[in-house]
Design an enzyme around this catalytic site. Sequence first.
Site, mmCIF file in Angstrom:
data_model
loop_
_atom_site.group_PDB
_atom_site.id
_atom_site.type_symbol
_atom_site.label_atom_id
_atom_site.label_comp_id
_atom_site.label_asym_id
_atom_site.label_seq_id
_atom_site.Cartn_x
_atom_site.Cartn_y
_atom_site.Cartn_z
ATOM 1 N N CYS A 72 20.403 -80.288 0.039
ATOM 2 C CA CYS A 72 20.252 -78.829 -0.062
ATOM 3 C C CYS A 72 21.454 -78.201 -0.770
ATOM 4 O O CYS A 72 21.319 -77.169 -1.426
ATOM 5 C CB CYS A 72 20.102 -78.206 1.325
ATOM 6 S SG CYS A 72 18.512 -78.516 2.116
ATOM 7 N N CYS A 127 9.339 -69.793 3.245
ATOM 8 C CA CYS A 127 10.544 -70.613 3.096
ATOM 9 C C CYS A 127 10.271 -71.882 2.294
ATOM 10 O O CYS A 127 11.175 -72.410 1.626
ATOM 11 C CB CYS A 127 11.150 -70.956 4.455
ATOM 12 S SG CYS A 127 10.113 -71.962 5.534
ATOM 13 N N ASP A 150 2.389 -84.158 15.547
ATOM 14 C CA ASP A 150 2.991 -82.843 15.717
ATOM 15 C C ASP A 150 2.777 -82.261 17.117
ATOM 16 O O ASP A 150 2.871 -81.054 17.315
ATOM 17 C CB ASP A 150 2.402 -81.892 14.658
ATOM 18 C CG ASP A 150 3.147 -80.571 14.586
ATOM 19 O OD1 ASP A 150 4.359 -80.565 14.829
ATOM 20 O OD2 ASP A 150 2.506 -79.536 14.310
#
Length: 390
Positions: free
Chosen positions: A197, A254, A142
Amino acid sequence: MDYEPLTTLQTPLADLIKSQALSLGFSLCGITSAAPPPHLEVYQDWVANGLHAEMGYMASERNMERRADVQKILPGCKSVIVLATNYYQGAVPSVDPTQQGQVGRYAWNLDYHDVIKQRLLTLVAFIEERVGHPVQQRVYVDTGPILEGEFAQRAGLGWLGKHSLLISPQIGSWVLLSEILLDLELPQDAPLETDHCGTCTRCIDACPTDAILTGRRLVDANKCISYQTIEQKTSIPSDIRHQFGNWVFGCDICQDVCPWNVRFAPVTQDVAFLPRPTLPNPQLRDLLTMSQHEFSATYKDSPIKRTKRRGMGRNAAIALGNAPSEEGLAALSKALSTHDEPLVRGHAAWAIGQHQAYLQQARDVLIDALSTETDTFVLEEIKTALANLA
């Protein structure tokens, strides 16, 4: 170091790598090529439109070039191993927002950068042992100039959700991505091409600051609670402070509402991600009053160190302002008069200005501070808070 090749004719190297990755604690492992990411222009537009906020390193020419081509990172790179680590700890404890803050799940214990990097290096050593010689490699957790979400999708680990995070059809989006760049040619996994999604917009609808851009799978860092509470080193914009609730480090909203997480996210048994004492809900008043020594000791080896003591004090002040109480007002009053960091004092003044239910007491505290404060930023925050209480 001497290497003795351990050949296994029955089992291909890629399969051995994936098996070893799982045994080391990784949840998913896929392999893709070193070809440039196909949607680089999306990232370039994100930067060009200033959606990276003050993360200048994201826009540097050198890093932009490296994100466009991993050969600029590791010349001769032939394969990219992409790994995902599940960090979902299950149900969140109930919280009193007048007393406690919320911390993003990934920061409940050890700094995952250190934990996962060690596992990556162990996996590299395994690969070298299997092939019988050193390999040219780079490992990233990351932090590297890599569009890791695109590589993860190309390696078959999942797809990029509308909140811009990778969603695995097996385990959801509570995953930390990491990569190994190698000069070895390995068979590629099939990319996950399907977007699952559908018409769902729960993450977009749930974001209190409207940071998720509809139809673009991008996040505006200028509005993102995670960015503001962690990466923002100065004052948090006053027009979005109300939307922070009691988040003091990161934000999981989220992901909390994503149906793929609600249905499929498995609870991790990895001790590196299980909560340490004081987390996941630190006492807000403690964050306001901690000395530097106390902060360093409490959050040793924690990602929370990134935002520093003054950042956590700032965030705690906002949280107390968003859930006014008599006890919170007392803590904020003390911070305004005694805290050594102007950043904390200024946000404490703003938070006192949200205590309309304790109008006279809040005004008296601010008027007293106005006569003794010398920092320009803090003085402006005091004046604004007084106007709010007029």
